[in-house]
Design an enzyme around this catalytic site. Structure first.
Site, PDB file in Angstrom:
ATOM      1  N   CYS A  42       0.867  -1.177   0.000  1.00 55.28           N
ATOM      2  CA  CYS A  42       0.000   0.000   0.000  1.00 55.28           C
ATOM      3  C   CYS A  42       0.905   1.227   0.000  1.00 55.28           C
ATOM      4  O   CYS A  42       1.701   1.424   0.929  1.00 55.28           O
ATOM      5  CB  CYS A  42      -0.865  -0.025   1.265  1.00 55.28           C
ATOM      6  SG  CYS A  42      -1.900   1.432   1.470  1.00 55.28           S
TER       7      CYS A  42
ATOM      8  N   CYS B 201      -1.035   3.707  -6.613  1.00 52.48           N
ATOM      9  CA  CYS B 201      -1.894   3.069  -5.607  1.00 52.48           C
ATOM     10  C   CYS B 201      -2.130   1.652  -6.111  1.00 52.48           C
ATOM     11  O   CYS B 201      -2.454   1.460  -7.292  1.00 52.48           O
ATOM     12  CB  CYS B 201      -3.219   3.831  -5.495  1.00 52.48           C
ATOM     13  SG  CYS B 201      -4.481   2.956  -4.551  1.00 52.48           S
TER      14      CYS B 201
HETATM   15  N1  DGL Z   1      -3.878   0.380  -2.126  1.00 56.42           N
HETATM   16  C1  DGL Z   1      -3.654   1.557  -1.345  1.00 56.42           C
HETATM   17  C2  DGL Z   1      -2.443   2.326  -1.896  1.00 56.42           C
HETATM   18  O1  DGL Z   1      -1.626   1.739  -2.586  1.00 56.42           O
HETATM   19  C3  DGL Z   1      -4.960   2.280  -1.281  1.00 56.42           C
HETATM   20  C4  DGL Z   1      -5.027   3.387  -0.335  1.00 56.42           C
HETATM   21  C5  DGL Z   1      -6.384   3.693   0.207  1.00 56.42           C
HETATM   22  O2  DGL Z   1      -6.925   2.863   0.918  1.00 56.42           O
HETATM   23  O3  DGL Z   1      -6.843   4.822  -0.009  1.00 56.42           O
HETATM   24  O4  DGL Z   1      -2.238   3.485  -1.623  1.00 56.42           O
END
Ligand code: DGL
Length: 265
Positions: free
Chosen positions: A73, A183
């Site tokens: 993440c 993301c």
């Molecule tokens: N998959 C997360 C990232 O790479 C998502 C972040 C979120 O939950 O807003 O930032």
């Protein structure tokens, strides 16, 4: 400890895209994946909130005997990785937008970055952009609402297409030739994005680099697994078992792969 699993976590299902790359890289490694769907999205939370959530997940992954942790993440990496590394002795690998490769590869000198609010406004991204993309035209765009729609199982919806058009068209107007997907959820939107760009723009995300880094660290620590019966345990803090199964299908995970999806309670 060698045959202990690799721990991975994300605010939700986005990090499963990183896990898929790891599955393809490591034949013998088992995984525990934690999807914090109940607290998703992380993108608009404070660093403090994200650090508390991340620590609770790391504690859980340690109870699952994980030998290394991958923060799949970008937002949690930006908000919490320094504190996690200061607090835990277990090796921790983070993920960040691929702005450096994009700056090297671009021919037009214009690069788009689509990421969450937390990542784009975080100090880490600012530093990396200043360091590696100083002389490039970087068009950043916060992907408001995208993670939420993915978590609602609306990857191929009209709403998703409308939002993506809104975010990507200004980048096309600036003649970007690369878009950085900052993301992990956005990698699930690749088909939709290609539809908008006509497939003319290259999309960059760093999971291959994460896999390489993981291999390097595990091999330096003599922690590579030598068993062939690998499996993956997925835990969701939310009510997202159906969504996770849908995403496993979208990612075309081999049906022979041993995967168990559980609700974390
Ligand atoms: N998959 C997360 C990232 O790479 C998502 C972040 C979120 O939950 O807003 O930032």
């Amino acid at each position: 400890m060698n045959n202990n699993p690799i721990g991975i976590f994300d605010s939700g299902v986005g990090g499963l895209t990183v896990w898929k790359t790891l599955l393809n890289t490591f034949e013998n490694e088992s995984f525990v994946y934690f999807a914090d769907n109940n607290n998703c999205p992380y993108g608009n939370k404070t660093n403090e909130e994200i650090t508390i959530l991340s620590k609770a997940i790391v504690d859980f992954l340690i109870t699952q005997k994980c030998k290394i942790i991958i923060v799949a993440c970008n937002t949690a990496t930006s908000a919490a990785i320094q504190k996690l590394r200061a607090e835990y002795t277990i090796p921790i690998i983070g993920i960040e937008p691929a702005i450096k490769p994009a700056s090297i590869l671009t021919k037009t000198g214009n690069v788009g970055v689509l990421a969450t609010q937390g990542t784009i406004n975080g100090g880490h991204f600012k530093n990396t952009s200043e360091k590696f993309a100083k002389n490039k035209n970087v068009i950043t765009q916060i992907g408001y609402g995208l993670v939420k729609l993915v978590e609602e199982n609306k990857v191929y919806s009209e709403e998703m297409e409308v939002l993506l058009r809104k975010y990507i068209q200004p980048m096309l107007a600036e003649k970007v030739d690369y878009i950085v997907l900052g993301c992990t959820h956005y990698r699930l939107l690749v088909d939709q994005i290609h539809k908008i760009t006509g497939g003319r723009i290259s999309l960059l995300e760093p999971s291959e680099a994460i896999a390489k880094q993981t291999e390097k660290v595990l091999s330096e620590l003599n922690l590579l697994s030598d068993t062939s019966n690998r499996k993956t345990q997925v835990y969701t803090s939310g009510n997202s078992i159906e969504l996770i199964e849908q995403i496993l299908e979208q990612l075309e995970i081999n049906e022979e792969e041993e995967i168990e999806v559980n609700r974390f309670v």
